[in-house]
Design a protein around this motif. Structure first.
Motif, PDB file in Angstrom:
ATOM      1  N   PHE A 214       5.499   0.289  -1.073  1.00  0.00           N
ATOM      2  CA  PHE A 214       4.850   1.593  -0.970  1.00  0.00           C
ATOM      3  C   PHE A 214       4.686   2.188  -2.366  1.00  0.00           C
ATOM      4  N   PHE A 215       3.827   3.172  -2.451  1.00  0.00           N
ATOM      5  CA  PHE A 215       3.721   3.986  -3.654  1.00  0.00           C
ATOM      6  C   PHE A 215       3.405   5.409  -3.222  1.00  0.00           C
ATOM      7  N   SER A 216       3.665   6.367  -4.090  1.00  0.00           N
ATOM      8  CA  SER A 216       3.452   7.776  -3.774  1.00  0.00           C
ATOM      9  C   SER A 216       2.615   8.435  -4.857  1.00  0.00           C
ATOM     10  N   ILE A 217       1.882   9.457  -4.429  1.00  0.00           N
ATOM     11  CA  ILE A 217       1.066  10.243  -5.346  1.00  0.00           C
ATOM     12  C   ILE A 217       1.467  11.709  -5.186  1.00  0.00           C
ATOM     13  N   GLY A 218       1.660  12.384  -6.289  1.00  0.00           N
ATOM     14  CA  GLY A 218       1.938  13.816  -6.278  1.00  0.00           C
ATOM     15  C   GLY A 218       0.849  14.550  -7.033  1.00  0.00           C
TER      16      GLY A 218
ATOM     17  N   MET B  78      -1.621   0.642 -12.262  1.00  0.00           N
ATOM     18  CA  MET B  78      -3.028   0.934 -12.537  1.00  0.00           C
ATOM     19  C   MET B  78      -3.785   1.248 -11.241  1.00  0.00           C
ATOM     20  N   GLU B  79      -3.558   0.458 -10.194  1.00  0.00           N
ATOM     21  CA  GLU B  79      -4.226   0.708  -8.911  1.00  0.00           C
ATOM     22  C   GLU B  79      -3.772   2.047  -8.315  1.00  0.00           C
ATOM     23  N   ALA B  80      -2.480   2.333  -8.398  1.00  0.00           N
ATOM     24  CA  ALA B  80      -1.959   3.592  -7.870  1.00  0.00           C
ATOM     25  C   ALA B  80      -2.558   4.779  -8.631  1.00  0.00           C
TER      26      ALA B  80
END
Length: 149
Positions: A110-114, A139-141
């Motif tokens: 998983f990855f998260s964005i704030g 880079m993709e995130a």
């Protein structure tokens, strides 16, 4: 009859009176607590308070370094602890600015964005976090984060 004070109301009132340096510290500590909570709930990993504080300090250092690269015309100031502190670059008067950051952890699926939106005076307008259930590169995130706001 005493009125019940909600923790969120008290926190937001406190945050509205703090300086930029204190806001950064408070925000990253809260972020570390949130991260540790998610690690316990979703991954079954118990993180110590010491880990959360070290993680928080690392996030501040990385943010300060990124600010120096992003706003080279802003000169760092010294905080009371004699560490460098960088100034946020505001948008033009009457405009809003959205700052986006991502969290990608090697080996995690998983990855998260704030995202945080502030006005030209640096006042908080709106914020949001989103968690995505896939494994991607930093880079993709970052690209997803730029496209989402």
């Amino acid at each position: 009859m005493n009125e019940v004070e909600y923790v969120s109301d008290r926190l937001f009132r406190k945050l509205s009176t703090e300086s930029g340096d204190s806001l950064v510290k408070i925000a990253t500590i809260l972020w570390a607590v949130w991260f540790a909570r998610n690690q316990k709930i979703f991954e079954g990993k118990l993180l110590t308070p010491e880990f959360a504080m070290q993680w928080s300090s690392r996030q501040i250092s990385e943010w300060q370094l990124a600010q120096r690269k992003h706003c080279p015309n802003i000169r760092p100031t010294r905080s009371s602890s004699n560490q460098e502190v960088n100034k946020w670059c505001p948008p033009a008067t009457g405009e809003l600015k959205v700052n986006v950051d991502v969290s990608v952890y090697e080996g995690e699926d998983f990855f998260s964005i704030g995202m945080v939106m502030r006005n030209h005076q640096g006042q908080y307008v709106k914020g949001k976090t989103v968690r995505f259930g896939e494994c991607v590169s930093v880079m993709e995130a970052e690209l997803v984060g730029k496209l989402r706001h």
